[in-house]
Design a protein around this motif. Structure first.
Motif, PDB file in Angstrom:
ATOM      1  N   LEU A   1       0.841 -26.490 -16.988  1.00 30.69           N
ATOM      2  CA  LEU A   1      -0.364 -26.089 -16.421  1.00 30.69           C
ATOM      3  C   LEU A   1      -0.453 -24.811 -15.708  1.00 30.69           C
ATOM      4  N   GLY A   2       0.751 -24.489 -14.904  1.00 35.43           N
ATOM      5  CA  GLY A   2       0.795 -23.350 -14.387  1.00 35.43           C
ATOM      6  C   GLY A   2       1.164 -22.275 -15.449  1.00 35.43           C
ATOM      7  N   ARG A   3       1.738 -22.344 -16.550  1.00 37.12           N
ATOM      8  CA  ARG A   3       1.916 -21.431 -17.753  1.00 37.12           C
ATOM      9  C   ARG A   3       0.598 -21.083 -18.046  1.00 37.12           C
ATOM     10  N   ILE A   4      -0.261 -22.164 -18.393  1.00 34.98           N
ATOM     11  CA  ILE A   4      -1.577 -21.837 -19.001  1.00 34.98           C
ATOM     12  C   ILE A   4      -2.444 -20.981 -18.025  1.00 34.98           C
ATOM     13  N   GLY A   5      -2.314 -21.203 -16.799  1.00 27.03           N
ATOM     14  CA  GLY A   5      -3.072 -20.447 -15.970  1.00 27.03           C
ATOM     15  C   GLY A   5      -2.605 -19.103 -16.118  1.00 27.03           C
ATOM     16  N   LYS A   6      -1.326 -18.835 -16.014  1.00 28.34           N
ATOM     17  CA  LYS A   6      -0.736 -17.570 -16.028  1.00 28.34           C
ATOM     18  C   LYS A   6      -1.327 -16.907 -17.309  1.00 28.34           C
ATOM     19  N   TYR A   7      -0.980 -17.573 -18.500  1.00 18.20           N
ATOM     20  CA  TYR A   7      -1.501 -17.016 -19.682  1.00 18.20           C
ATOM     21  C   TYR A   7      -2.893 -16.310 -19.636  1.00 18.20           C
ATOM     22  N   TYR A   8      -3.827 -17.314 -19.336  1.00 18.95           N
ATOM     23  CA  TYR A   8      -5.127 -16.511 -19.580  1.00 18.95           C
ATOM     24  C   TYR A   8      -5.623 -15.546 -18.283  1.00 18.95           C
ATOM     25  N   ALA A   9      -4.435 -15.538 -17.247  1.00 22.15           N
ATOM     26  CA  ALA A   9      -4.519 -14.450 -16.273  1.00 22.15           C
ATOM     27  C   ALA A   9      -3.963 -13.122 -16.749  1.00 22.15           C
ATOM     28  N   VAL A  10      -3.358 -13.096 -17.989  1.00 19.14           N
ATOM     29  CA  VAL A  10      -2.430 -11.888 -17.908  1.00 19.14           C
ATOM     30  C   VAL A  10      -2.804 -11.457 -19.525  1.00 19.14           C
ATOM     31  N   GLU A  11      -3.249 -12.361 -20.210  1.00 21.92           N
ATOM     32  CA  GLU A  11      -3.581 -12.061 -21.699  1.00 21.92           C
ATOM     33  C   GLU A  11      -4.995 -11.662 -21.958  1.00 21.92           C
ATOM     34  N   ASP A  12      -5.393 -10.640 -22.672  1.00 24.12           N
ATOM     35  CA  ASP A  12      -6.571 -10.369 -22.911  1.00 24.12           C
ATOM     36  C   ASP A  12      -7.186 -11.336 -24.286  1.00 24.12           C
ATOM     37  N   MET A  13      -8.469 -11.928 -24.014  1.00 19.18           N
ATOM     38  CA  MET A  13      -9.030 -12.861 -25.001  1.00 19.18           C
ATOM     39  C   MET A  13     -10.154 -11.908 -25.726  1.00 19.18           C
ATOM     40  N   LEU A  14      -9.778 -11.030 -26.399  1.00 24.03           N
ATOM     41  CA  LEU A  14     -10.940 -10.058 -26.686  1.00 24.03           C
ATOM     42  C   LEU A  14     -10.753  -9.442 -28.215  1.00 24.03           C
ATOM     43  N   THR A  15     -11.963  -9.732 -28.979  1.00 25.44           N
ATOM     44  CA  THR A  15     -12.019  -8.790 -30.306  1.00 25.44           C
ATOM     45  C   THR A  15     -12.785  -8.024 -30.160  1.00 25.44           C
ATOM     46  N   THR A  16     -12.176  -6.873 -30.947  1.00 26.28           N
ATOM     47  CA  THR A  16     -13.110  -5.595 -30.644  1.00 26.28           C
ATOM     48  C   THR A  16     -13.623  -5.099 -32.446  1.00 26.28           C
ATOM     49  N   ASP A  17     -12.974  -5.858 -33.241  1.00 27.22           N
ATOM     50  CA  ASP A  17     -13.540  -5.494 -34.622  1.00 27.22           C
ATOM     51  C   ASP A  17     -14.902  -6.192 -34.794  1.00 27.22           C
ATOM     52  N   PRO A  18     -15.839  -5.346 -35.278  1.00 22.08           N
ATOM     53  CA  PRO A  18     -17.147  -5.752 -35.535  1.00 22.08           C
ATOM     54  C   PRO A  18     -17.425  -7.143 -36.481  1.00 22.08           C
ATOM     55  N   SER A  19     -16.266  -7.358 -37.234  1.00 17.79           N
ATOM     56  CA  SER A  19     -16.395  -8.392 -38.057  1.00 17.79           C
ATOM     57  C   SER A  19     -15.851  -9.721 -37.395  1.00 17.79           C
ATOM     58  N   GLU A  20     -15.524  -9.536 -36.184  1.00 21.55           N
ATOM     59  CA  GLU A  20     -14.834 -10.450 -35.169  1.00 21.55           C
ATOM     60  C   GLU A  20     -15.748 -10.616 -33.865  1.00 21.55           C
ATOM     61  N   LYS A  21     -16.900 -10.029 -33.982  1.00 15.26           N
ATOM     62  CA  LYS A  21     -17.738 -10.531 -32.947  1.00 15.26           C
ATOM     63  C   LYS A  21     -19.023 -10.923 -33.314  1.00 15.26           C
ATOM     64  N   PHE A  22     -19.475 -12.119 -32.910  1.00 16.34           N
ATOM     65  CA  PHE A  22     -20.486 -12.850 -33.474  1.00 16.34           C
ATOM     66  C   PHE A  22     -21.485 -13.413 -32.410  1.00 16.34           C
ATOM     67  N   GLY A  23     -22.860 -13.576 -32.955  1.00 22.54           N
ATOM     68  CA  GLY A  23     -23.762 -14.240 -31.814  1.00 22.54           C
ATOM     69  C   GLY A  23     -24.813 -13.130 -31.151  1.00 22.54           C
ATOM     70  N   SER A  24     -25.592 -13.660 -30.411  1.00 18.92           N
ATOM     71  CA  SER A  24     -26.423 -12.628 -29.708  1.00 18.92           C
ATOM     72  C   SER A  24     -26.262 -12.959 -28.107  1.00 18.92           C
ATOM     73  N   THR A  25     -25.920 -13.994 -27.706  1.00 18.82           N
ATOM     74  CA  THR A  25     -25.856 -14.437 -26.366  1.00 18.82           C
ATOM     75  C   THR A  25     -24.769 -13.695 -25.510  1.00 18.82           C
ATOM     76  N   THR A  26     -25.084 -13.123 -24.518  1.00 17.80           N
ATOM     77  CA  THR A  26     -23.955 -12.417 -23.607  1.00 17.80           C
ATOM     78  C   THR A  26     -23.679 -13.245 -22.477  1.00 17.80           C
ATOM     79  N   LEU A  27     -22.522 -12.992 -22.006  1.00 16.09           N
ATOM     80  CA  LEU A  27     -22.299 -13.628 -20.678  1.00 16.09           C
ATOM     81  C   LEU A  27     -23.095 -13.615 -19.488  1.00 16.09           C
ATOM     82  N   LEU A  28     -23.719 -12.444 -19.472  1.00 14.26           N
ATOM     83  CA  LEU A  28     -24.633 -12.316 -18.228  1.00 14.26           C
ATOM     84  C   LEU A  28     -26.069 -13.386 -18.660  1.00 14.26           C
TER      85      LEU A  28
END
Length: 338
Positions: free
Chosen positions: A286-313
């Protein structure tokens, strides 16, 4: 079924092949959204749950047939829900809740494999898997379990498949909502040099549209689709600022050195190894899971890998008014308005 699959121009959020769709993991956060979208799109929808009484009256299941079945049963294929000729497409939204090794291999691998074998026995033509973006860079047990199933899915030739790997869910980046609302500071992990992890999470509704799209979209046949929402990369600091703004609070943040994770994880792992303790092994994971999401970007930048219209805001603005339901793995308190 051949008639239902006749060639027509695919349209996201609209196209429907008219087939019979069975959804396993239907009672989960994403599963419920997928059931609702599947019904809205016009598919004959079966929602497979362990206990139907727990979803009785669930608005998102309106229009679907709710069926009880135990996906952990190796004889799942023999259960009535997978009767031959009654299933054209299976969508798996199964995911272990905790991410520890035993849960991960029981659900992310074995239960999902049971569902695949049941789909084959029923004569289904297509299998849709909700996976995770993070499996592309694995060092956690649940990631290895998901990859093991992905290998089984892509190796078989009885049916086509689509694998959807979302970056993160909105609920995963809303865990400190109530904390900030109470006036306490937003906590983030400092990676050094002013860096902190970035992501472009996707809403459950947008993700559900994408998952249902794969049934009719020929471009998603035998395809792995990394998928994020419409936002540009949002750092943890930016997420904290957005929460404060939406809630009308003065921005207040605390930076925690990422090295703290290593101290905690290493200590737990030493105890686990020394005393052969599964409890402490799980705690270290569980500690490793927490660290993983703290250090790794969960980010897509290719337009074909971005979907939808609802923003986090927009999501933050919504839960500021409506509140959010308690989830033991992502939120500290419920703020759901009565």
């Amino acid at each position: 079924r051949t008639a239902a699959l006749k060639s027509t121009a695919f349209e996201s959020g609209v196209s429907c092949t008219g087939e019979k769709v069975t959804i396993v993991g239907a009672s989960g956060y994403i599963g419920k959204a997928v059931v609702r979208e599947c019904v809205r799109r016009g598919y004959a929808t079966r929602a497979v749950v362990r206990d139907a009484s727990k979803v009785q009256g669930e608005p998102k299941f309106q229009g679907a047939v709710v069926v009880e079945a135990d996906v952990t049963d190796p004889l799942l294929f023999s259960q009535p829900v997978f009767k031959k000729g009654e299933v054209d497409v299976v969508i798996s939204c199964l995911a272990s809740r905790s991410g520890i090794k035993s849960d991960s291999y029981a659900i992310d691998y074995q239960a999902t494999l049971n569902s695949l074998e049941a789909a084959k026995a029923a004569g289904a033509r297509h299998f849709v898997l909700l996976s995770a973006y993070c499996v592309a860079k694995p060092w956690l047990q649940f990631q290895f379990a998901k990859l093991k199933f992905e290998e089984a899915l892509t190796a078989q030739s009885d049916m086509s498949y689509s694998i959807v790997r979302p970056t993160a869910f909105f609920k995963s980046v809303s865990g400190q909502f109530e904390v900030v609302d109470s006036g306490a500071p937003f906590v983030y992990f400092d990676l050094g040099g002013g860096r902190n992890a970035k992501c472009n999470p996707i809403s459950e509704a947008d993700l559900a549209v994408a998952l249902i799209d794969t049934i009719a979209d020929p471009a998603k046949k035998n395809f792995i689709w990394n998928l994020g929402g419409p936002d540009e990369g949002l750092t943890m600091v930016k997420q904290g600022e957005m929460l404060a703004e939406v809630l009308g609070k003065e921005p207040s943040q605390i930076a925690v050195p990422i090295g703290l994770f290593d101290v905690i994880i290493n200590s737990l792992q030493w105890i686990a190894d020394t005393f052969k303790s599964e409890k402490f092994e799980n705690a270290a994971e569980l500690g490793r899971i927490g660290k993983y999401y703290a250090v790794e970007d969960m980010l897509t930048t290719d337009p074909s890998e971005k979907f939808g219209s609802t923003t986090l805001l927009q999501h933050y603005q919504k839960i500021a008014v409506e509140g959010q339901e308690y989830d033991p793995y992502t939120t500290m308190f419920s703020s759901k308005k009565k």
